[in-house]
Scaffold this motif. Structure first.
Motif, PDB file in Angstrom:
ATOM      1  N   PRO A   3      -2.287 -43.772 -68.803  1.00 52.91           N
ATOM      2  CA  PRO A   3      -0.833 -43.937 -68.954  1.00 52.91           C
ATOM      3  C   PRO A   3      -0.371 -43.856 -70.407  1.00 52.91           C
ATOM      4  CG  PRO A   3      -1.871 -46.038 -68.411  1.00 52.91           C
ATOM      5  CD  PRO A   3      -2.918 -44.984 -68.247  1.00 52.91           C
ATOM      6  N   THR A   4      -1.222 -44.289 -71.339  1.00 48.58           N
ATOM      7  CA  THR A   4      -0.827 -44.243 -72.756  1.00 48.58           C
ATOM      8  C   THR A   4      -0.605 -42.813 -73.213  1.00 48.58           C
ATOM      9  OG1 THR A   4      -2.098 -46.267 -73.187  1.00 48.58           O
ATOM     10  CG2 THR A   4      -1.495 -44.907 -75.085  1.00 48.58           C
ATOM     11  N   ILE A   5      -1.582 -41.936 -72.963  1.00 41.80           N
ATOM     12  CA  ILE A   5      -1.477 -40.546 -73.411  1.00 41.80           C
ATOM     13  C   ILE A   5      -0.411 -39.798 -72.612  1.00 41.80           C
ATOM     14  CG2 ILE A   5      -2.733 -38.406 -73.783  1.00 41.80           C
ATOM     15  CD1 ILE A   5      -3.622 -40.722 -75.561  1.00 41.80           C
ATOM     16  N   SER A   6      -0.357 -40.027 -71.313  1.00 44.44           N
ATOM     17  CA  SER A   6       0.613 -39.298 -70.485  1.00 44.44           C
ATOM     18  C   SER A   6       2.045 -39.608 -70.888  1.00 44.44           C
ATOM     19  CB  SER A   6       0.408 -39.649 -69.008  1.00 44.44           C
ATOM     20  OG  SER A   6      -0.844 -39.215 -68.558  1.00 44.44           O
ATOM     21  N   LEU A   7       2.312 -40.868 -71.211  1.00 49.18           N
ATOM     22  CA  LEU A   7       3.679 -41.261 -71.567  1.00 49.18           C
ATOM     23  C   LEU A   7       4.099 -40.734 -72.933  1.00 49.18           C
ATOM     24  CD1 LEU A   7       3.702 -44.882 -70.126  1.00 49.18           C
ATOM     25  CD2 LEU A   7       5.106 -42.963 -69.372  1.00 49.18           C
ATOM     26  N   ILE A   8       3.143 -40.311 -73.756  1.00 49.02           N
ATOM     27  CA  ILE A   8       3.516 -39.658 -75.024  1.00 49.02           C
ATOM     28  C   ILE A   8       4.292 -38.382 -74.729  1.00 49.02           C
ATOM     29  CG2 ILE A   8       2.628 -38.500 -77.084  1.00 49.02           C
ATOM     30  CD1 ILE A   8       0.252 -40.419 -77.012  1.00 49.02           C
ATOM     31  N   GLY A   9       3.767 -37.571 -73.810  1.00 52.02           N
ATOM     32  CA  GLY A   9       4.457 -36.331 -73.464  1.00 52.02           C
ATOM     33  C   GLY A   9       5.707 -36.558 -72.645  1.00 52.02           C
ATOM     34  N   LEU A  10       5.644 -37.464 -71.669  1.00 52.10           N
ATOM     35  CA  LEU A  10       6.795 -37.687 -70.794  1.00 52.10           C
ATOM     36  C   LEU A  10       7.977 -38.292 -71.548  1.00 52.10           C
ATOM     37  CD1 LEU A  10       5.032 -39.071 -67.581  1.00 52.10           C
ATOM     38  CD2 LEU A  10       5.938 -36.777 -67.978  1.00 52.10           C
ATOM     39  N   SER A  11       7.707 -39.120 -72.559  1.00 48.60           N
ATOM     40  CA  SER A  11       8.802 -39.764 -73.287  1.00 48.60           C
ATOM     41  C   SER A  11       9.569 -38.795 -74.175  1.00 48.60           C
ATOM     42  CB  SER A  11       8.256 -40.913 -74.144  1.00 48.60           C
ATOM     43  OG  SER A  11       7.358 -40.423 -75.123  1.00 48.60           O
ATOM     44  N   LEU A  12       9.017 -37.604 -74.386  1.00 46.65           N
ATOM     45  CA  LEU A  12       9.684 -36.627 -75.253  1.00 46.65           C
ATOM     46  C   LEU A  12      10.436 -35.563 -74.456  1.00 46.65           C
ATOM     47  CD1 LEU A  12       6.791 -36.122 -77.852  1.00 46.65           C
ATOM     48  CD2 LEU A  12       8.911 -37.394 -78.204  1.00 46.65           C
ATOM     49  N   PHE A  13      10.681 -35.837 -73.180  1.00 53.07           N
ATOM     50  CA  PHE A  13      11.344 -34.814 -72.361  1.00 53.07           C
ATOM     51  C   PHE A  13      12.772 -34.549 -72.836  1.00 53.07           C
ATOM     52  CE2 PHE A  13      12.795 -38.690 -70.337  1.00 53.07           C
ATOM     53  CZ  PHE A  13      14.073 -38.391 -69.898  1.00 53.07           C
ATOM     54  N   GLU A  14      13.442 -35.561 -73.399  1.00 52.43           N
ATOM     55  CA  GLU A  14      14.813 -35.343 -73.865  1.00 52.43           C
ATOM     56  C   GLU A  14      14.856 -34.363 -75.027  1.00 52.43           C
ATOM     57  OE1 GLU A  14      16.947 -38.850 -74.704  1.00 52.43           O
ATOM     58  OE2 GLU A  14      16.946 -39.589 -72.641  1.00 52.43           O
ATOM     59  N   SER A  15      13.887 -34.480 -75.940  1.00 53.68           N
ATOM     60  CA  SER A  15      13.840 -33.552 -77.069  1.00 53.68           C
ATOM     61  C   SER A  15      13.583 -32.131 -76.584  1.00 53.68           C
ATOM     62  CB  SER A  15      12.743 -33.987 -78.050  1.00 53.68           C
ATOM     63  OG  SER A  15      12.644 -33.092 -79.121  1.00 53.68           O
ATOM     64  N   ALA A  16      12.670 -31.982 -75.633  1.00 58.68           N
ATOM     65  CA  ALA A  16      12.397 -30.644 -75.091  1.00 58.68           C
ATOM     66  C   ALA A  16      13.625 -30.086 -74.378  1.00 58.68           C
ATOM     67  CB  ALA A  16      11.207 -30.712 -74.128  1.00 58.68           C
ATOM     68  N   GLY A  17      14.289 -30.921 -73.574  1.00 56.74           N
ATOM     69  CA  GLY A  17      15.474 -30.458 -72.846  1.00 56.74           C
ATOM     70  C   GLY A  17      16.621 -30.123 -73.760  1.00 56.74           C
ATOM     71  N   ALA A  18      16.830 -30.921 -74.820  1.00 59.80           N
ATOM     72  CA  ALA A  18      17.942 -30.670 -75.743  1.00 59.80           C
ATOM     73  C   ALA A  18      17.767 -29.345 -76.468  1.00 59.80           C
ATOM     74  CB  ALA A  18      18.052 -31.822 -76.741  1.00 59.80           C
TER      75      ALA A  18
END
Length: 618
Positions: free
Chosen positions: A204-219
């Motif tokens: 969960p630690t590593i996976s949430l690094i990528g998932l938490s940045l979805f707003e930056s990717a979407g923007a």
């Protein structure tokens, strides 16, 4: 791995022409032809302590730089939004140059004095979540006028103080938090901590690094979804569909003069090729006025000329130096937030060390080498904080994968990469060029990159028993809560009110950092809910990261300290061998021919390696 790892006559998986780096004697050549196809693919052209020709070191060093290119430039581009630098391309170019310079410097330190494996150092995404959480606090929210390009005067003292005060806050937090990593590494405590950290904490630690940045990717991708989709499609096509297609490349050798060798170019550089082609298409669409020139219209941010003459304004030479943005400041909230990133980075790097050892033909890293590697990464984070990259450093998994592609595991190639990144950091024009990449192209790259990071975290569950309802609960609850809590805190920042400002700030940063929330819950539940070590994945994890490798170089050749420091520290009259970072005293072996040592394969190779490393260090 293959049963024999001779230095001579080993095919290179990336370079598949008729030419080989060295020729086998006839008997050995006939024996090599009888090997199975799988064994042939697994053999190495150069092992970790071998010294390839200088031109090959430069070529493969450039390749490693380009492999790390996507991750290194992505970090300053993401941070620029929290630092209020969206409309200051020149400062963005300085940040990119600085992170290249520090990454090269830390790579040289790691290869020479750290774990001593061919592993590249670069910016880490584990620091991004706590950094953005810190910059989202009310006192660090960007003023409204900095979001309007027409109101921003990048040379005004007011604007300079706005962004420099924020990066100084990050610098101080990173420098203090890195001291914890230095302590844990050089004291040997990392082995103690790893007893309690298993796949259900790491996933969960590593996976949430990528998932938490979805707003930056979407923007970024949302500025022009067609361009972003094209970039993503190109990267996926190169990395997945065309990866086994070879391209003829002209090469030169003394034996065959000019000829062609076939290179797996799509497998080696998919991100760079995808970004470059999309960048070129955006340039053509800009030149022929296909993209709108009105800033208020959709698609304007896909143009390549909106950054003005940033390349012309950037200096040719700019030497980054510590404290270039001013004296760092420290806050308790920032330190605690970055500490979450430091712990995640340490766990991830240990896995990279073992993977790198397998792919470079080295024995599993001993305890003293892992301690030095983790401690040296802490030193790298300290240097990154002092120089002002706004980030730390960690081992790059992408470049570990590149070792498996090229079948060149020599650490001298990574030394060449470190020198090249230092040079790139000194040339200011290079960083300025990267800032002109349109944001939709960057967004398309983020879609692939952050998705891979999320999947890499989930892949750690292969060691745990996922038929167990216990493990399913721990992982699912940790992941979901790691997304829910930060999202709610962002929408309700005033909900945390303990009456103590410092405590409020610490809680705000930690609870808005997804990887901390998910990782902490995974750690707590995995160590408190009853379950066997085999069910938790601890047994399989330890077996995978401590498996013995046959027919590799002796451990001392690879991991001992350079310049004779190991012989000094391991002598019976010295007490240094008791230190966690020094190799232990080894019993003197009886005199007999060495079967697979570097000296038997290449007499002067080790001396040449030492001479080159000494020159680079000086």
């Amino acid at each position: 791995m293959a049963p024999e790892k001779e230095h001579n006559g080993l095919d290179n998986y990336a370079f598949t022409g008729v030419e080989r780096f060295c020729e086998l004697p006839d008997g050995e050549g006939r024996q090599a032809k009888d090997l199975s196809e799988e064994d042939d693919r697994n053999r190495l052209a150069y092992c970790v302590t071998d010294v390839p020709p200088w031109y090959l070191c430069i070529i493969l060093g450039i390749q490693h730089c380009l492999t790390a290119f996507g991750g290194i430039i992505a970090i300053p581009l993401i941070l620029s939004q929290g630092l209020c630098l969206q409309h200051d391309s020149l400062t963005q170019s300085h940040l990119i140059s600085t992170i290249f310079f520090v990454s090269g410097l830390c790579t040289l330190l790691q290869v020479t004095f750290g774990v001593r494996l061919p592993i590249l150092q670069g910016g880490t995404f584990t620091f991004l979540s706590p950094s953005l959480a810190l910059l989202s606090m009310p006192e660090w929210t960007c003023p409204a006028w900095t979001q309007n390009a027409s109101l921003v005067n990048t040379s005004s003292s007011e604007f300079v103080e706005v962004w420099q005060s924020r990066i100084r806050e990050l610098q101080g937090s990173i420098m203090v938090a890195s001291c914890f990593q230095i302590l844990v590494g050089f004291s040997g405590l990392i082995g103690f901590f790893m007893r309690f950290i298993g796949p259900l904490t790491i996933a969960p630690t590593i996976s949430l690094i990528g998932l938490s940045l979805f707003e930056s990717a979407g923007a970024n991708a949302g500025n022009h979804w067609a361009i972003a989709a094209m970039t993503t499609t190109l990267i996926v096509m190169f990395s997945q569909y065309l990866r086994r297609i070879t391209i003829p490349v002209p090469t030169y050798s003394k034996a065959k003069r000019f000829h062609t060798s076939r290179v797996y170019i799509f497998q080696i550089l998919p991100v760079l090729l995808g970004i470059t082609l999309s960048w070129l298409i955006c340039y053509l669409l800009t030149v022929y006025e296909v993209l709108p020139s009105d800033p208020s219209k959709y698609g304007f941010l896909a143009r390549t000329d909106i950054k003005g003459d940033v390349v012309g304004q950037a200096p040719w030479f700019r030497f980054p130096y510590p404290g270039q943005w001013g004296v760092p400041t420290v806050s308790l909230a920032g330190v605690f937030g970055i500490l979450a990133g430091v712990i995640s980075s340490m766990v991830e790097s240990i896995g990279d060390y073992h993977a790198c050892a397998r792919l470079s033909g080295a024995p599993p890293p001993p305890r003293h080498a892992i301690n030095r590697g983790v401690g040296m990464e802490g030193v790298g984070c300290l240097l990154a904080g002092a120089w002002g990259t706004g980030n730390g450093t960690t081992s790059y998994s992408e470049n570990v994968g590149a070792l498996g592609i090229t079948k060149v595991g020599s650490r001298m190639v990574i030394v060449a990469s470190g020198v090249l990144m230092v040079i790139m950091g000194v040339f200011g024009k290079i960083g300025a060029i990267f800032t002109t990449i349109p944001s939709p192209v960057v967004g398309g790259m983020f879609l692939v990159m952050f998705g891979v990071i999320s999947a890499a975290g989930v892949s750690n569950l292969q060691y745990a028993d996922m038929n167990s309802s216990r493990n399913i609960f721990i992982f699912g609850f940790s992941m979901f809560t790691g997304l829910v809590v930060p999202n709610w805190i962002f929408k309700n920042p005033s909900a945390i009110a303990t009456g103590v400002v410092e405590v409020d700030q610490v809680l705000h940063v930690l609870l808005t950092t997804s990887m901390f929330v998910g990782g902490f819950l995974g750690f707590l539940l995995d160590n408190t809910i009853p379950g066997s070590k085999r069910e938790r994945g601890i047994v399989a994890w330890n077996e995978a990261h401590h498996e013995d490798l046959d027919d590799t170089l002796e451990s001392g050749e690879v991991y001992d300290l350079p310049f004779g420091l190991s012989s000094l520290s391991s002598s019976s009259s010295s007490c240094m061998w008791r230190m966690p970072v020094c190799p232990p005293i080894r019993p003197r072996a009886p005199t007999e021919p060495q079967k697979d040592s570097l000296e038997s394969r290449e007499g002067a190779g080790k001396a040449n390696a030492t001479q080159i490393i000494v020159g680079v260090a000086l």
